[in-house]
Motif scaffolding. Structure first.
Motif, PDB file in Angstrom:
ATOM      1  N   ASN A   6       0.813  -1.168   0.211  1.00  0.00           N
ATOM      2  CA  ASN A   6       0.568  -0.579  -0.002  1.00  0.00           C
ATOM      3  C   ASN A   6       0.992   1.450   0.578  1.00  0.00           C
ATOM      4  OD1 ASN A   6      -1.926   1.905   0.029  1.00  0.00           O
ATOM      5  ND2 ASN A   6      -2.078   1.330   2.169  1.00  0.00           N
ATOM      6  N   VAL A   7       0.693   2.300  -0.430  1.00  0.00           N
ATOM      7  CA  VAL A   7       2.220   3.163  -1.198  1.00  0.00           C
ATOM      8  C   VAL A   7       0.769   4.147  -2.142  1.00  0.00           C
ATOM      9  CG1 VAL A   7       3.621   4.147  -2.313  1.00  0.00           C
ATOM     10  CG2 VAL A   7       3.765   1.848  -1.698  1.00  0.00           C
ATOM     11  N   PRO A   8       1.247   5.955  -1.588  1.00  0.00           N
ATOM     12  CA  PRO A   8       0.777   7.217  -1.876  1.00  0.00           C
ATOM     13  C   PRO A   8       1.770   7.163  -3.449  1.00  0.00           C
ATOM     14  CG  PRO A   8       1.990   7.205   0.015  1.00  0.00           C
ATOM     15  CD  PRO A   8       1.982   6.127   0.219  1.00  0.00           C
ATOM     16  N   PRO A   9       0.937   8.215  -3.473  1.00  0.00           N
ATOM     17  CA  PRO A   9       1.489   8.363  -5.232  1.00  0.00           C
ATOM     18  C   PRO A   9       3.078   9.193  -4.798  1.00  0.00           C
ATOM     19  CG  PRO A   9      -0.311   9.313  -5.430  1.00  0.00           C
ATOM     20  CD  PRO A   9      -0.679   8.782  -3.753  1.00  0.00           C
ATOM     21  N   ALA A  10       4.063   9.168  -5.813  1.00  0.00           N
ATOM     22  CA  ALA A  10       5.092   9.457  -5.649  1.00  0.00           C
ATOM     23  C   ALA A  10       5.108  11.231  -5.275  1.00  0.00           C
ATOM     24  CB  ALA A  10       6.283   9.498  -6.177  1.00  0.00           C
ATOM     25  N   ASP A  11       4.063  11.738  -5.785  1.00  0.00           N
ATOM     26  CA  ASP A  11       3.775  13.499  -5.693  1.00  0.00           C
ATOM     27  C   ASP A  11       3.856  13.598  -4.008  1.00  0.00           C
ATOM     28  OD1 ASP A  11       1.843  12.443  -6.409  1.00  0.00           O
ATOM     29  OD2 ASP A  11       1.731  14.066  -7.054  1.00  0.00           O
ATOM     30  N   HIS A  12       2.693  12.509  -3.345  1.00  0.00           N
ATOM     31  CA  HIS A  12       2.434  12.909  -2.317  1.00  0.00           C
ATOM     32  C   HIS A  12       3.772  12.503  -1.407  1.00  0.00           C
ATOM     33  CE1 HIS A  12      -2.282  12.582  -3.035  1.00  0.00           C
ATOM     34  NE2 HIS A  12      -1.321  13.207  -4.381  1.00  0.00           N
ATOM     35  N   ILE A  13       4.563  11.486  -1.547  1.00  0.00           N
ATOM     36  CA  ILE A  13       5.395  11.825  -0.859  1.00  0.00           C
ATOM     37  C   ILE A  13       7.019  12.787  -0.185  1.00  0.00           C
ATOM     38  CG2 ILE A  13       7.717  10.200   0.030  1.00  0.00           C
ATOM     39  CD1 ILE A  13       5.933   7.591  -1.104  1.00  0.00           C
ATOM     40  N   ARG A  14       6.842  12.668  -1.893  1.00  0.00           N
ATOM     41  CA  ARG A  14       7.848  14.261  -2.198  1.00  0.00           C
ATOM     42  C   ARG A  14       7.419  15.863  -1.693  1.00  0.00           C
ATOM     43  NH1 ARG A  14      11.656  12.994  -5.540  1.00  0.00           N
ATOM     44  NH2 ARG A  14      11.590  11.121  -6.925  1.00  0.00           N
ATOM     45  N   ALA A  15       6.151  15.571  -1.854  1.00  0.00           N
ATOM     46  CA  ALA A  15       5.389  16.971  -1.093  1.00  0.00           C
ATOM     47  C   ALA A  15       5.850  17.139   0.489  1.00  0.00           C
ATOM     48  CB  ALA A  15       4.000  17.009  -0.984  1.00  0.00           C
ATOM     49  N   LEU A  16       6.285  15.738   1.612  1.00  0.00           N
ATOM     50  CA  LEU A  16       6.762  16.382   2.482  1.00  0.00           C
ATOM     51  C   LEU A  16       8.402  16.191   3.053  1.00  0.00           C
ATOM     52  CD1 LEU A  16       4.821  12.812   3.602  1.00  0.00           C
ATOM     53  CD2 LEU A  16       3.976  15.210   4.167  1.00  0.00           C
ATOM     54  N   ALA A  17       9.160  16.346   1.938  1.00  0.00           N
ATOM     55  CA  ALA A  17      10.359  16.523   1.994  1.00  0.00           C
ATOM     56  C   ALA A  17      10.313  18.415   2.019  1.00  0.00           C
ATOM     57  CB  ALA A  17      10.975  16.462   0.528  1.00  0.00           C
ATOM     58  N   ASP A  18      11.972  18.651   2.973  1.00  0.00           N
ATOM     59  CA  ASP A  18      12.228  20.030   3.077  1.00  0.00           C
ATOM     60  C   ASP A  18      13.366  20.612   1.822  1.00  0.00           C
ATOM     61  OD1 ASP A  18      14.570  18.984   3.208  1.00  0.00           O
ATOM     62  OD2 ASP A  18      14.785  19.533   5.537  1.00  0.00           O
ATOM     63  N   SER A  19      13.727  21.131   2.076  1.00  0.00           N
ATOM     64  CA  SER A  19      13.928  22.180   0.376  1.00  0.00           C
ATOM     65  C   SER A  19      15.477  21.116   0.859  1.00  0.00           C
ATOM     66  CB  SER A  19      14.303  23.467   1.237  1.00  0.00           C
ATOM     67  OG  SER A  19      14.988  23.835   1.904  1.00  0.00           O
ATOM     68  N   ALA A  20      15.972  20.592   1.338  1.00  0.00           N
ATOM     69  CA  ALA A  20      17.336  19.677   0.595  1.00  0.00           C
ATOM     70  C   ALA A  20      16.773  18.745   1.352  1.00  0.00           C
ATOM     71  CB  ALA A  20      18.141  19.705   2.888  1.00  0.00           C
ATOM     72  N   GLY A  21      15.653  18.156   0.770  1.00  0.00           N
ATOM     73  CA  GLY A  21      15.178  17.082   0.523  1.00  0.00           C
ATOM     74  C   GLY A  21      14.895  16.004   0.926  1.00  0.00           C
ATOM     75  N   ARG A  22      14.718  16.200   2.303  1.00  0.00           N
ATOM     76  CA  ARG A  22      14.723  15.193   3.390  1.00  0.00           C
ATOM     77  C   ARG A  22      13.389  15.162   3.782  1.00  0.00           C
ATOM     78  NH1 ARG A  22      19.182  19.349   6.582  1.00  0.00           N
ATOM     79  NH2 ARG A  22      17.340  20.666   6.865  1.00  0.00           N
ATOM     80  N   ILE A  23      13.168  14.196   4.495  1.00  0.00           N
ATOM     81  CA  ILE A  23      12.080  13.726   4.707  1.00  0.00           C
ATOM     82  C   ILE A  23      11.679  12.685   6.600  1.00  0.00           C
ATOM     83  CG2 ILE A  23       9.909  12.281   4.875  1.00  0.00           C
ATOM     84  CD1 ILE A  23      10.568  11.898   1.409  1.00  0.00           C
ATOM     85  N   ALA A  24      10.255  13.111   7.214  1.00  0.00           N
ATOM     86  CA  ALA A  24      10.585  12.966   8.844  1.00  0.00           C
ATOM     87  C   ALA A  24       9.856  11.363   8.442  1.00  0.00           C
ATOM     88  CB  ALA A  24      10.404  13.855   9.741  1.00  0.00           C
ATOM     89  N   LEU A  25      10.318  10.777   8.610  1.00  0.00           N
ATOM     90  CA  LEU A  25       9.063   9.093   8.676  1.00  0.00           C
ATOM     91  C   LEU A  25       9.132   8.571  10.097  1.00  0.00           C
ATOM     92  CD1 LEU A  25      11.327   6.723   7.547  1.00  0.00           C
ATOM     93  CD2 LEU A  25      11.427   7.735   6.130  1.00  0.00           C
ATOM     94  N   ARG A  26       8.179   7.775  10.305  1.00  0.00           N
ATOM     95  CA  ARG A  26       8.316   7.013  11.205  1.00  0.00           C
ATOM     96  C   ARG A  26       8.147   5.026  10.938  1.00  0.00           C
ATOM     97  NH1 ARG A  26       7.733   6.872  16.737  1.00  0.00           N
ATOM     98  NH2 ARG A  26       7.184   5.279  17.966  1.00  0.00           N
ATOM     99  N   VAL A  27       9.727   4.276  11.231  1.00  0.00           N
ATOM    100  CA  VAL A  27       9.380   2.779  10.659  1.00  0.00           C
ATOM    101  C   VAL A  27       8.556   1.862  11.827  1.00  0.00           C
ATOM    102  CG1 VAL A  27      10.378   1.139  10.729  1.00  0.00           C
ATOM    103  CG2 VAL A  27      11.301   3.588   9.542  1.00  0.00           C
ATOM    104  N   THR A  28       7.413   0.800  11.463  1.00  0.00           N
ATOM    105  CA  THR A  28       7.559   0.330  11.927  1.00  0.00           C
ATOM    106  C   THR A  28       8.084  -0.957  11.482  1.00  0.00           C
ATOM    107  OG1 THR A  28       5.315   0.966  12.947  1.00  0.00           O
ATOM    108  CG2 THR A  28       5.233  -0.972  12.963  1.00  0.00           C
TER     109      THR A  28
END
Length: 94
Positions: A6-28
């Protein structure tokens, strides 16, 4: 045959990145199924792999790379190597 995660569209994921291309995430780790979820503006990644010897980190990078259509080598864990909360950087590929 493996079910497609189950994966959201790539542009939705990229929208969470900051200007340096970093994304915070929580792993289970050790989840029932691989999945990427966006919940309350945070990226949550579930992997079926157990968190030993960096296996879960590799699975997270592989799943995220596939979802974004980039190579695994373009994703690095900046912070949280051994924690559930991680910060990853996605390098722009030409």
């Amino acid at each position: 045959m493996m079910a497609r995660p189950n994966v959201p569209p790539a542009d939705h994921i990229r929208a969470l990145a900051d200007s340096a291309g970093r994304i915070a995430l929580r792993v289970t780790p050790n989840a029932k199924a691989d999945a990427i979820i966006i919940e309350d503006g945070q990226l949550k990644i579930r992997v079926t792999v157990v968190p030993e010897d960096g296996k879960a980190n590799k699975a997270v990078i592989a799943l995220l790379a596939k979802a974004l259509g980039v190579s695994k080598s373009s994703i690095t864990i900046v912070r949280g190597e051994t924690a559930r909360d991680k910060l990853v950087r996605i390098e722009q590929e030409n």
